[in-house]
Motif scaffolding. Structure first.
Motif, mmCIF file in Angstrom:
data_model
loop_
_atom_site.group_PDB
_atom_site.id
_atom_site.type_symbol
_atom_site.label_atom_id
_atom_site.label_comp_id
_atom_site.label_asym_id
_atom_site.label_seq_id
_atom_site.Cartn_x
_atom_site.Cartn_y
_atom_site.Cartn_z
ATOM 1 N N THR A 24 0.577 -1.292 -0.001
ATOM 2 C CA THR A 24 -0.018 0.138 -0.093
ATOM 3 C C THR A 24 1.015 1.346 -0.117
ATOM 4 O O THR A 24 1.731 1.312 0.741
ATOM 5 C CB THR A 24 -0.996 0.123 1.190
ATOM 6 N N ILE A 25 0.729 1.982 -1.196
ATOM 7 C CA ILE A 25 1.546 3.233 -1.247
ATOM 8 C C ILE A 25 0.589 4.506 -0.587
ATOM 9 O O ILE A 25 -0.477 4.611 -1.155
ATOM 10 C CB ILE A 25 2.299 3.376 -2.544
ATOM 11 N N ASP A 26 1.298 5.505 -0.059
ATOM 12 C CA ASP A 26 0.796 6.857 0.147
ATOM 13 C C ASP A 26 1.131 7.628 -1.063
ATOM 14 O O ASP A 26 2.427 8.061 -1.116
ATOM 15 C CB ASP A 26 1.219 7.328 1.428
ATOM 16 N N CYS A 27 0.164 8.267 -1.777
ATOM 17 C CA CYS A 27 0.519 9.211 -2.887
ATOM 18 C C CYS A 27 0.678 10.618 -2.577
ATOM 19 O O CYS A 27 1.079 11.419 -3.381
ATOM 20 C CB CYS A 27 -0.652 9.077 -3.768
ATOM 21 N N GLU A 28 0.197 10.820 -1.195
ATOM 22 C CA GLU A 28 0.209 12.145 -0.553
ATOM 23 C C GLU A 28 -0.626 13.271 -1.499
ATOM 24 O O GLU A 28 -0.320 14.433 -1.701
ATOM 25 C CB GLU A 28 1.571 12.548 -0.446
ATOM 26 N N GLN A 29 -1.506 12.566 -2.178
ATOM 27 C CA GLN A 29 -2.539 13.515 -2.998
ATOM 28 C C GLN A 29 -3.835 12.549 -3.127
ATOM 29 O O GLN A 29 -3.769 11.345 -2.826
ATOM 30 C CB GLN A 29 -1.855 13.903 -4.211
ATOM 31 N N ASP A 30 -4.627 12.860 -3.991
ATOM 32 C CA ASP A 30 -6.023 12.470 -4.433
ATOM 33 C C ASP A 30 -5.466 11.099 -5.195
ATOM 34 O O ASP A 30 -5.003 11.286 -6.214
ATOM 35 C CB ASP A 30 -6.949 13.259 -4.898
ATOM 36 N N ALA A 31 -5.595 9.872 -4.418
ATOM 37 C CA ALA A 31 -5.077 8.606 -5.016
ATOM 38 C C ALA A 31 -5.941 8.299 -6.536
ATOM 39 O O ALA A 31 -5.417 7.725 -7.387
ATOM 40 C CB ALA A 31 -4.995 7.515 -4.092
ATOM 41 N N LEU A 32 -7.176 8.822 -6.588
ATOM 42 C CA LEU A 32 -7.783 8.524 -7.839
ATOM 43 C C LEU A 32 -7.109 9.368 -8.895
ATOM 44 O O LEU A 32 -7.429 8.816 -10.140
ATOM 45 C CB LEU A 32 -9.429 8.940 -7.604
ATOM 46 N N LEU A 33 -6.563 10.299 -8.791
ATOM 47 C CA LEU A 33 -5.797 10.999 -9.832
ATOM 48 C C LEU A 33 -4.575 10.094 -10.155
ATOM 49 O O LEU A 33 -4.213 9.953 -11.479
ATOM 50 C CB LEU A 33 -5.336 12.434 -9.623
ATOM 51 N N GLN A 55 -5.791 8.673 -0.180
ATOM 52 C CA GLN A 55 -4.758 9.163 -0.831
ATOM 53 C C GLN A 55 -3.681 7.868 -0.949
ATOM 54 O O GLN A 55 -2.376 7.969 -1.226
ATOM 55 C CB GLN A 55 -3.530 9.964 0.266
ATOM 56 N N HIS A 56 -4.295 6.646 -0.715
ATOM 57 C CA HIS A 56 -3.456 5.463 -0.965
ATOM 58 C C HIS A 56 -3.939 4.611 -2.161
ATOM 59 O O HIS A 56 -5.148 4.598 -2.387
ATOM 60 C CB HIS A 56 -3.603 4.482 0.480
ATOM 61 N N LEU A 57 -2.819 3.756 -2.397
ATOM 62 C CA LEU A 57 -3.146 2.662 -3.517
ATOM 63 C C LEU A 57 -2.763 1.426 -3.018
ATOM 64 O O LEU A 57 -1.657 1.505 -2.443
ATOM 65 C CB LEU A 57 -2.464 3.218 -4.816
#
Length: 79
Positions: A24-33, A55-57
């Protein structure tokens, strides 16, 4: 798993430590983008907004080649 962790560290992407077949990664932004941008490159991951982690994928681990393809695509998306 070691390849993915090393790649994420190199990209300075935070992740939740794992012993499973995914990370599980933290995108530090809207993960949908990030999800959409990766999808446009043919890379399929799972956004975790339904688990109150917007914010996670979740990224399933694959072969060395598949993992590298993901890391290369992620580098383009977050650059």
């Amino acid at each position: 798993l070691k390849q993915m962790q090393a790649g994420l560290v190199a990209l300075e992407v935070s992740y939740i430590p794992s012993v499973a077949n995914f990370i599980t990664i933290d995108c530090e932004q809207d993960a949908l983008l990030v999800y959409q941008a990766l999808l446009e490159q043919g890379v399929i991951v799972r956004p975790l907004g339904v688990y109150a982690m917007p914010q996670h994928l979740r990224v399933t681990l694959g072969t060395e080649t598949e993992n590298q393809r993901f890391l290369d695509a992620l580098k383009k998306v977050i650059a």
